[in-house]
Design a protein around this motif. Structure first.
Motif, PDB file in Angstrom:
ATOM      1  N   GLU A  49       0.878  -0.960  -0.600  1.00  0.00           N
ATOM      2  CA  GLU A  49      -0.248   0.000  -0.076  1.00  0.00           C
ATOM      3  C   GLU A  49       0.989   1.048   0.013  1.00  0.00           C
ATOM      4  OE1 GLU A  49      -2.779  -0.311   3.826  1.00  0.00           O
ATOM      5  OE2 GLU A  49      -3.328  -2.321   3.461  1.00  0.00           O
ATOM      6  N   LEU A  50       0.245   2.198  -0.714  1.00  0.00           N
ATOM      7  CA  LEU A  50       1.502   3.412  -0.164  1.00  0.00           C
ATOM      8  C   LEU A  50       2.015   3.649   0.901  1.00  0.00           C
ATOM      9  CD1 LEU A  50      -1.202   5.726  -2.587  1.00  0.00           C
ATOM     10  CD2 LEU A  50       1.263   4.478  -3.525  1.00  0.00           C
ATOM     11  N   GLY A  51       0.773   3.341   2.034  1.00  0.00           N
ATOM     12  CA  GLY A  51       1.457   3.902   3.685  1.00  0.00           C
ATOM     13  C   GLY A  51       3.274   3.132   4.010  1.00  0.00           C
ATOM     14  N   ASP A  52       2.823   1.826   3.225  1.00  0.00           N
ATOM     15  CA  ASP A  52       4.033   1.063   3.564  1.00  0.00           C
ATOM     16  C   ASP A  52       5.362   2.024   2.660  1.00  0.00           C
ATOM     17  OD1 ASP A  52       2.376  -1.539   2.034  1.00  0.00           O
ATOM     18  OD2 ASP A  52       2.084  -0.919   4.254  1.00  0.00           O
ATOM     19  N   SER A  53       5.395   2.690   2.053  1.00  0.00           N
ATOM     20  CA  SER A  53       6.319   3.376   2.323  1.00  0.00           C
ATOM     21  C   SER A  53       7.515   4.086   3.272  1.00  0.00           C
ATOM     22  CB  SER A  53       5.968   5.091   0.798  1.00  0.00           C
ATOM     23  OG  SER A  53       5.576   4.678  -0.433  1.00  0.00           O
ATOM     24  N   ALA A  54       8.722   3.710   2.974  1.00  0.00           N
ATOM     25  CA  ALA A  54       9.086   4.223   4.271  1.00  0.00           C
ATOM     26  C   ALA A  54      10.536   3.920   4.712  1.00  0.00           C
ATOM     27  CB  ALA A  54       8.574   3.356   5.802  1.00  0.00           C
ATOM     28  N   LEU A  55      11.265   3.777   5.378  1.00  0.00           N
ATOM     29  CA  LEU A  55      12.635   2.845   5.638  1.00  0.00           C
ATOM     30  C   LEU A  55      12.598   1.784   6.868  1.00  0.00           C
ATOM     31  CD1 LEU A  55      15.304   3.868   4.323  1.00  0.00           C
ATOM     32  CD2 LEU A  55      15.334   5.289   6.712  1.00  0.00           C
ATOM     33  N   TYR A  56      13.069   1.416   5.839  1.00  0.00           N
ATOM     34  CA  TYR A  56      12.446  -0.116   6.811  1.00  0.00           C
ATOM     35  C   TYR A  56      14.675  -0.439   7.044  1.00  0.00           C
ATOM     36  CZ  TYR A  56       8.211  -0.527   5.437  1.00  0.00           C
ATOM     37  OH  TYR A  56       7.360  -0.410   5.059  1.00  0.00           O
ATOM     38  N   PHE A  57      14.568  -0.875   8.575  1.00  0.00           N
ATOM     39  CA  PHE A  57      16.604  -0.989   8.632  1.00  0.00           C
ATOM     40  C   PHE A  57      15.750  -1.585   9.585  1.00  0.00           C
ATOM     41  CE2 PHE A  57      18.069   3.167   8.996  1.00  0.00           C
ATOM     42  CZ  PHE A  57      17.053   3.928   9.257  1.00  0.00           C
ATOM     43  N   CYS A  58      16.761  -2.864  10.011  1.00  0.00           N
ATOM     44  CA  CYS A  58      16.967  -3.630  10.486  1.00  0.00           C
ATOM     45  C   CYS A  58      18.493  -3.494  11.214  1.00  0.00           C
ATOM     46  CB  CYS A  58      17.429  -4.740   9.250  1.00  0.00           C
ATOM     47  SG  CYS A  58      18.656  -6.097  10.266  1.00  0.00           S
ATOM     48  N   ALA A  59      18.338  -4.509  12.417  1.00  0.00           N
ATOM     49  CA  ALA A  59      19.298  -4.032  13.516  1.00  0.00           C
ATOM     50  C   ALA A  59      19.583  -5.661  13.984  1.00  0.00           C
ATOM     51  CB  ALA A  59      18.789  -3.559  15.240  1.00  0.00           C
ATOM     52  N   SER A  60      21.055  -5.771  14.459  1.00  0.00           N
ATOM     53  CA  SER A  60      21.287  -7.014  15.046  1.00  0.00           C
ATOM     54  C   SER A  60      21.996  -7.018  16.755  1.00  0.00           C
ATOM     55  CB  SER A  60      22.512  -8.241  14.366  1.00  0.00           C
ATOM     56  OG  SER A  60      23.157  -6.741  14.374  1.00  0.00           O
ATOM     57  N   SER A  61      21.512  -7.566  17.300  1.00  0.00           N
ATOM     58  CA  SER A  61      22.645  -7.735  18.365  1.00  0.00           C
ATOM     59  C   SER A  61      22.678  -9.350  18.947  1.00  0.00           C
ATOM     60  CB  SER A  61      21.903  -6.719  19.346  1.00  0.00           C
ATOM     61  OG  SER A  61      20.767  -8.031  20.016  1.00  0.00           O
ATOM     62  N   LEU A  62      23.788  -9.208  19.718  1.00  0.00           N
ATOM     63  CA  LEU A  62      24.224 -10.012  20.756  1.00  0.00           C
ATOM     64  C   LEU A  62      23.680 -10.825  21.826  1.00  0.00           C
ATOM     65  CD1 LEU A  62      26.094 -13.093  19.876  1.00  0.00           C
ATOM     66  CD2 LEU A  62      27.237 -11.289  21.802  1.00  0.00           C
ATOM     67  N   ASN A  63      22.718 -11.234  22.132  1.00  0.00           N
ATOM     68  CA  ASN A  63      21.485 -11.363  22.880  1.00  0.00           C
ATOM     69  C   ASN A  63      22.529 -11.050  24.252  1.00  0.00           C
ATOM     70  OD1 ASN A  63      18.715 -12.026  23.811  1.00  0.00           O
ATOM     71  ND2 ASN A  63      19.614 -13.801  24.889  1.00  0.00           N
ATOM     72  N   SER A  64      23.171 -11.742  24.657  1.00  0.00           N
ATOM     73  CA  SER A  64      23.306 -11.352  26.378  1.00  0.00           C
ATOM     74  C   SER A  64      24.322  -9.765  25.986  1.00  0.00           C
ATOM     75  CB  SER A  64      24.274 -12.733  26.302  1.00  0.00           C
ATOM     76  OG  SER A  64      25.651 -12.246  25.876  1.00  0.00           O
ATOM     77  N   LYS A  65      24.315  -9.323  25.295  1.00  0.00           N
ATOM     78  CA  LYS A  65      24.766  -7.776  25.485  1.00  0.00           C
ATOM     79  C   LYS A  65      23.860  -6.643  25.122  1.00  0.00           C
ATOM     80  CE  LYS A  65      28.804  -9.099  25.441  1.00  0.00           C
ATOM     81  NZ  LYS A  65      30.167  -9.017  26.306  1.00  0.00           N
TER      82      LYS A  65
END
Lengths: 115, 112
Positions: B82-98
């Protein structure tokens, strides 16, 4: 539910002047607090974080932040800003859910630097 | 040091099409998060994975799905755009314990 408030949408400071960006949070337990910076069209870069211990934390690029539990605040400071500091700044609180954390962000403060 | 890699950086789609966004976490990171940032908005949490299992879910539409693969990379699949899906999509990662999330540069999705 946790929430973050950044009361200043836009701040303008002169190059070389000091800076303080405000952040208040609402969270039921001791929060994990972060400041991220975002340049136009770029990703989010971590400036600094607070987990526990010393309430004054140092970050990259000369930034520091102070955790004040009594005021539920985590304000970001820099003694002398540089033109390259112009960006969007986001305060975020981390919520630990079974060891995994999602971040709730404030609405951001846009920093403009004037010569 | 290696960072979080997202591809593509830019994506243009039309309404009702599908899109797939990819995220390659920092090596040895076991947790991946997806966020959506609309124009002038703060990033909103969509979904996260830990050790290839969904660990948390935020305001992700039913039209979206995601998964984390055996090599820990993740894909966000978006259907019936949809038009409203226009956006910046970020992915982030982490080490679970940190508990520190490192963000990629984002994928800018434009739906026309």
């Amino acid at each position: 539910a946790q929430s973050v408030t950044q009361p200043d949408i836009h701040i303008t400071v002169s190059e070389g002047a000091s800076l303080e960006l405000r952040c208040n949070y609402s969270y039921g337990a001791t929060p994990y607090l972060f400041w991220y910076v975002q340049s136009p069209g770029q990703g989010l870069q971590l400036l600094l974080k607070y987990f526990s211990g010393d309430t004054l934390v140092q970050g990259i690029k000369g930034f520091e932040a102070e955790f004040k539990r009594s005021q539920s605040s985590f304000n970001l400071r820099k003694p002398s800003v540089h033109w390259s500091d112009a960006a969007e700044y986001f305060c975020a609180v981390g919520y630990i859910n079974f060891g995994n954390e999602k971040l709730t962000f404030g609405t951001g403060t846009r920093l403009t630097i004037i010569p | 040091a290696a960072g979080v890699i997202q591809s593509p950086r830019h994506l243009i789609k039309e309404k009702r099409e599908t899109a797939t966004l990819k995220c390659y976490p920092i090596p040895r990171h076991d947790t991946v998060y997806w966020y959506q940032q609309g124009p002038g908005q703060d990033p909103q949490f969509l979904i996260s994975f830990y050790e290839k299992m969904q660990s948390d879910k935020g305001s992700i539409p039913d039209r979206f799905s995601a998964q984390q693969f055996s090599d820990y990379h993740s894909e966000l699949n978006m259907s019936s755009l949809e038009l409203g899906d226009s956006a910046l999509y970020f992915c982030a990662s982490s080490l679970n314990s940190k508990n520190i999330q490192y963000f990629g540069a984002g994928t800018r999705l434009s739906v026309l």
